[in-house]
Design an enzyme around this catalytic site. Sequence first.
Site: not given
Length: 147
Positions: A25, A102
């Site tokens: 991430y 995302h």
Amino acid sequence: MQPLSILVLHGPNLNLLGKREPGVYGSTTLAEINSLLAEAALKLQAKVFPLQSNHEGVLVDAIHEALGKHQGILINAGAYTHTSVALRDAIAAVNLPTVEVHLSNIYRREDFRHHSYIAPVVIGQISGFGVQSYLLGLQGLVAHLKG
């Protein structure tokens, strides 16, 4: 001309950005993402209103409350992307232009992440570009709204 009002929803565990699995991430925090979005929105004659919640019902309520208040929604539903019919139905019900984003490419990850309940009811989906996914999503949403 009034700036466009964009609701930005961050789903579960996104409050841990910068600490949680930085290899997947990245190291950018949620506060930094919100700041980058606010800067980008100004340049696009828009204003963002971010909300993060780990609770599905809070996100559903925010989507319902967006009606008549915001012109569009930018959403990273996190894990709820792959599980939440409630979020999908809320987005469909308010019928506001919505973009799904995302940080990671959900199609290069575990099989269960390859399905999005949200994708069929949004105008577009951007994944895999890290923080740029949010910025690209915002640009696309604003361009769509300005028609």
